[in-house]
Scaffold this motif. Structure first.
Motif, mmCIF file in Angstrom:
data_model
loop_
_atom_site.group_PDB
_atom_site.id
_atom_site.type_symbol
_atom_site.label_atom_id
_atom_site.label_comp_id
_atom_site.label_asym_id
_atom_site.label_seq_id
_atom_site.Cartn_x
_atom_site.Cartn_y
_atom_site.Cartn_z
ATOM 1 N N THR A 176 35.237 -6.383 20.741
ATOM 2 C CA THR A 176 36.043 -7.037 19.703
ATOM 3 C C THR A 176 37.192 -6.165 19.213
ATOM 4 N N SER A 177 37.327 -4.956 19.800
ATOM 5 C CA SER A 177 38.356 -3.993 19.369
ATOM 6 C C SER A 177 38.277 -3.724 17.867
ATOM 7 N N THR A 178 37.062 -3.649 17.358
ATOM 8 C CA THR A 178 36.880 -3.295 15.945
ATOM 9 C C THR A 178 36.445 -1.819 15.860
ATOM 10 N N THR A 179 36.530 -1.258 14.663
ATOM 11 C CA THR A 179 36.210 0.153 14.480
ATOM 12 C C THR A 179 34.770 0.286 13.989
ATOM 13 N N PRO A 180 33.899 0.951 14.762
ATOM 14 C CA PRO A 180 32.511 1.105 14.304
ATOM 15 C C PRO A 180 32.411 2.090 13.149
ATOM 16 N N GLN A 181 31.296 2.005 12.403
ATOM 17 C CA GLN A 181 31.160 2.830 11.193
ATOM 18 C C GLN A 181 31.159 4.329 11.484
ATOM 19 N N THR A 182 30.746 4.724 12.708
ATOM 20 C CA THR A 182 30.727 6.155 13.019
ATOM 21 C C THR A 182 31.763 6.497 14.092
ATOM 22 N N GLU A 183 32.907 5.802 14.047
ATOM 23 C CA GLU A 183 34.032 6.183 14.901
ATOM 24 C C GLU A 183 34.343 7.654 14.613
ATOM 25 N N VAL A 184 34.831 8.372 15.625
ATOM 26 C CA VAL A 184 34.885 9.839 15.544
ATOM 27 C C VAL A 184 35.618 10.378 14.319
ATOM 28 N N HIS A 185 36.741 9.754 13.930
ATOM 29 C CA HIS A 185 37.491 10.302 12.785
ATOM 30 C C HIS A 185 36.581 10.397 11.556
ATOM 31 N N ALA A 186 35.894 9.287 11.240
ATOM 32 C CA ALA A 186 35.066 9.241 10.026
ATOM 33 C C ALA A 186 33.856 10.161 10.140
ATOM 34 N N ASN A 187 33.319 10.319 11.355
ATOM 35 C CA ASN A 187 32.095 11.129 11.498
ATOM 36 C C ASN A 187 32.328 12.615 11.264
ATOM 37 N N VAL A 188 33.579 13.057 11.433
ATOM 38 C CA VAL A 188 33.864 14.490 11.256
ATOM 39 C C VAL A 188 33.458 14.956 9.856
ATOM 40 N N VAL A 189 33.569 14.078 8.871
ATOM 41 C CA VAL A 189 33.222 14.482 7.491
ATOM 42 C C VAL A 189 31.733 14.846 7.404
ATOM 43 N N SER A 190 30.885 14.170 8.153
ATOM 44 C CA SER A 190 29.451 14.513 8.139
ATOM 45 C C SER A 190 29.222 15.895 8.745
ATOM 46 N N VAL A 191 29.932 16.202 9.838
ATOM 47 C CA VAL A 191 29.800 17.538 10.440
ATOM 48 C C VAL A 191 30.369 18.588 9.480
ATOM 49 N N ALA A 192 31.437 18.225 8.764
ATOM 50 C CA ALA A 192 32.022 19.165 7.790
ATOM 51 C C ALA A 192 31.036 19.441 6.654
ATOM 52 N N MET A 193 30.211 18.447 6.296
ATOM 53 C CA MET A 193 29.173 18.694 5.277
ATOM 54 C C MET A 193 28.197 19.768 5.767
#
Ligand SMILES: NC(=O)c1ccc[n+]([C@@H]2O[C@H](COP(=O)([O-])OP(=O)(O)OC[C@H]3O[C@@H](n4cnc5c(N)ncnc54)[C@H](O)[C@@H]3O)[C@@H](O)[C@H]2O)c1
Length: 367
Positions: A294-311
């Protein structure tokens, strides 16, 4: 109905076997090849899971054209994710990568840039976002209003052997990424800073720190307190941990396994409503396929997930220095390190083009 998505799986270890079973059960995907540095291991794993006709190899490059693969599942060890996932992206294949995306935020940022260069989806499988009881917990929180305090107790005593027992911070890097990531989802805001103390109990069978206490402050004022250990025999919690949320209107508790319980400040109970969503890695696989179709952005697309690794990285740094660490500062430092270490080429050009790394990964409000 579209044809099933043709998958190459990389990694045939313990979790790789769980993925082989999950792929088999999903009619929207089909396994076309299995890759592992240990090729005989890949052959055995494929044969044992009903894939005797599926080719195996030591690299994605050997199987991409031969199998007509359309996407890659990266289930290698965390150290290998930056190499395996970026190689697949630059071959034009979207990737679903196991958590943690990488062992450092610096490497994660290079992976974000590689995904931008390729124009392909890089999604992280944060499987603990997909539990029916967790979704019910979220619905209760929506009724209770903004989260003020969130806590998670995580106490297990697993004997893994392998890479985890050699890591410097096994609990924070390989496990707490799940709980830190879930805290962002439950609070619905981004983290600002953390104070953390990690340590190794005297009886530990891990080389590195197998226990930690961390307190995060979030944008908007909420606090998230995590206390955990991988050397905690007896009275163990679930693998999700035991969670409590306090808001102005009441409290909700989830033991990580069964339906959550909640009550309003008046004492009136708030029932849990369970759905029928696919759970754990079956949930992330479903979301990956849906995002591609569907060309939609999943909740853990890489950009957003970086914040979890930064935590995670901020928690490790706080434990090393004994001082609170800001997530924004970890991102700034990691971006500078990436600019110094990524070789000249399109990935470095993308890293250089970012005016604000905080904005790129979605930490807009806490620049
Ligand atoms: N979502 C979860 O709940 C969950 C649970 C367990 C593990 N995991 C994650 O899954 C990943 C794999 O963990 P595991 O327990 O299966 O590890 P493992 O050590 O059992 O298996 C990893 C496999 O990757 C292979 N490998 C390593 N580097 C490679 C490379 N460059 N190319 C090809 N193959 C390579 C190894 O030969 C090995 O067979 C890790 O990121 C881990 O954190 C997630």
């Amino acid at each position: 109905m579209p044809e099933p998505l043709r998958l190459l799986q990389v990694g045939a270890g313990g979790m790789g076997r769980a993925w082989l079973r999950t792929i088999k059960q999903n009619p929207d995907v089909v396994l076309t090849g299995l890759v592992d540095l240990d090729v005989p291991l890949a052959r055995t794993a494929a044969d044992e899971h009903g894939y005797a006709d599926v080719p195996v190899a030591a690299s994605v490059g050997e199987l991409t054209e031969r199998t007509g693969a359309e996407a890659v599942i990266d289930v290698t060890v965390p150290l290998a994710h930056p190499v395996v996932s970026v190689d697949a992206l630059l071959r034009g294949l979207p990737v679903l990568c196991e958590k943690p995306l990488a062992e450092s935020v610096r490497e994660c940022l290079a992976m974000v840039a590689a995904a931008e260069v390729s124009g392909k989806l890089l999604m992280v499988s944060q499987s603990r976002r997909y539990f029916r009881t967790e979704a019910a917990f979220e619905r209760q929180l929506a009724e209770l209003g903004p989260v003020g305090s969130l806590s998670c107790e995580f106490f297990k005593a697993p004997r893994f052997g392998g890479f985890r027992e050699q890591m410097a911070e096994p609990l924070l890097v390989d496990m707490a990424i799940h709980q830190f990531d879930l805290a962002r989802k439950l609070i619905g805001a981004e983290p600002v800073s953390v104070y953390c103390d990690s340590y190794n109990p005297a009886w530990s069978w891990f080389d590195g720190h197998a226990a930690a206490d961390a307190v995060f402050s979030f944008d908007g004022g909420a606090r998230f307190a995590f206390t955990g250990s991988w050397c905690a025999p007896g009275m163990e919690t679930s693998w999700n941990g035991r969670w409590r949320v306090i808001s102005a209107n009441g409290t909700a508790i989830w033991d990580g396994d069964s339906a959550p319980v909640a009550e309003f400040a008046s004492g009136e109970a708030l029932p849990a409503t369970l759905g029928a969503e696919p759970e754990e890695i079956a949930g992330s696989l479903t979301e990956f396929v849906h995002a591609l179709r569907t060309s939609t952005t999943p909740q853990t697309e890489v950009h957003a997930n970086v914040v979890s690794v930064a935590m995670v990285e901020a928690a490790v740094r706080s434990s090393e220095t004994g001082a609170p660490v800001r997530i924004a500062d970890v991102l700034t430092a990691a971006h500078a390190e990436a600019l110094d270490t990524v070789p000249p080429g399109p990935v470095l050009d993308v890293l250089r083009s970012w005016p604000s790394v905080q904005k790129v990964v979605g930490l807009y409000k806490v620049s």
